[in-house]
Design an enzyme around this catalytic site. Structure first.
Site, PDB file in Angstrom:
ATOM      1  N   ASP A 137       0.943  -1.273  -0.157  1.00 15.15           N
ATOM      2  CA  ASP A 137       0.032  -0.163   0.088  1.00 15.15           C
ATOM      3  C   ASP A 137       0.923   1.300  -0.164  1.00 15.15           C
ATOM      4  OD1 ASP A 137       0.890   0.178   2.589  1.00 15.15           O
ATOM      5  OD2 ASP A 137      -0.821   0.180   3.551  1.00 15.15           O
ATOM      6  N   GLU A 187       0.827   4.243   7.292  1.00 18.66           N
ATOM      7  CA  GLU A 187       0.088   3.768   6.467  1.00 18.66           C
ATOM      8  C   GLU A 187      -0.642   4.963   5.566  1.00 18.66           C
ATOM      9  OE1 GLU A 187      -0.193   1.060   5.942  1.00 18.66           O
ATOM     10  OE2 GLU A 187      -0.502  -0.534   7.546  1.00 18.66           O
ATOM     11  N   HIS A 228       3.451   1.979   1.954  1.00 12.69           N
ATOM     12  CA  HIS A 228       3.944   2.418   3.232  1.00 12.69           C
ATOM     13  C   HIS A 228       5.442   2.569   3.454  1.00 12.69           C
ATOM     14  CE1 HIS A 228       2.861  -1.591   5.531  1.00 12.69           C
ATOM     15  NE2 HIS A 228       4.114  -1.689   5.031  1.00 12.69           N
TER      16      HIS A 228
END
Ligand code: F6R
Length: 260
Positions: A136, A143, A138
């Site tokens: 994602d 996040e 990160h």
């Protein structure tokens, strides 16, 4: 930002180990920032190999890990404490008091996070921070939506990260929902960043981080703001890079570039 494309994960690991070795050779008491996860395993194996051959000494090195799961005792097989000791620290000659890993079991997270930041400052700051990247986008456990100037703090993991990390646990429900993590701002304060990524599952995140806009939706993109960042990827993780030929041209020309 320097982007180095290597053929295999093993080549990626060796290239990253060379970056770490260069820092330690120039500064034997360097402060290293450590990452966990599958990607840096080969890098740690390579550093252990160099140490066993007498080429790397860790006796004056200090380390700070990026993150730890909240709620896992340090003896838990999936805690990042265990990961680091099993895969790296117990194979090298680093003094135990020089090792710092965030606590996932403190009873006061804000106080612990402030202490961790202070410890990094007291150590003189991080000379080289090793980073992986989540699918994602990160870095550490920052996040999507994390402030790009964030400091060490508690974070809720994204569903994507919980899914990705479920492979290490017996059941998906066993994956902790919270983690304590260095912030993006903490990471950007390091003097040098080395981000490693391998496998096709990272291709999209790498393309977004390296060639996309700087955005808190892909916190790894913040490394575009750093003056000394190197991204080392294998062939599969480089698959989404539009400027790959250009990075390879620059890398090939590097040895002949004027040194001063
Ligand atoms: C772990 C960390 C994470 C990982 C990332 C990729 O300390 O900071 O950002 O680097 O989740 O993990 P792997 O390498 O397992 O794909």
């Amino acid at each position: 930002m320097e982007v180095i494309v290597q053929k295999t994960p093993a080549d990626m690991s060796r290239a990253a180990a060379r970056e770490v070795a260069n820092v330690l050779n120039a500064k034997p008491n360097a402060v290293l920032g450590m990452a966990t996860g599958s990607t840096p395993l080969g890098l740690y194996q390579e550093l252990v190999r160099l140490h066993k051959r007498g080429e790397l000494d860790f006796s004056h090195v200090t380390t700070f890990n990026l993150d730890e799961y909240v709620g896992l005792p340090i003896t838990h097989p999936q805690s990042y404490h265990q990961f680091m000791h099993e895969n790296f620290f117990r194979h090298i000659n680093i003094p135990p008091q020089n090792i710092h890993i965030p606590s996932g079991t403190t009873n006061n997270y804000p106080a612990f996070c402030a202490w961790y930041e202070q410890r990094i400052r007291d150590a003189g700051g991080i000379d080289l921070q090793i980073l992986g990247i989540g699918s994602d986008g990160h870095i550490a456990f920052n996040e999507p939506g994390s402030s790009l100037s964030s400091r060490t703090r508690l974070k809720t993991l994204s569903k994507q990260t919980i899914d990705d990390n479920a492979r290490f646990f017996e059941r998906r429900d066993d994956v902790p929902v919270y983690a304590i993590t260095m912030g993006v701002g903490t990471i950007l304060d390091a003097r040098r960043l080395v981000l490693v990524a391998s496998g096709k599952g990272k291709a999209k995140a790498i393309a977004q981080a390296v060639e996309g806009p700087v955005t808190s939706m892909v916190t790894a993109s913040a490394i575009q703001m750093h003056r000394e960042a190197t991204v080392i990827v294998d062939d599969a993780a480089a698959a989404g890079l539009e400027m790959r030929d250009y990075y390879e041209f620059i890398y090939a020309a590097k040895p002949s570039a004027p040194k001063s």
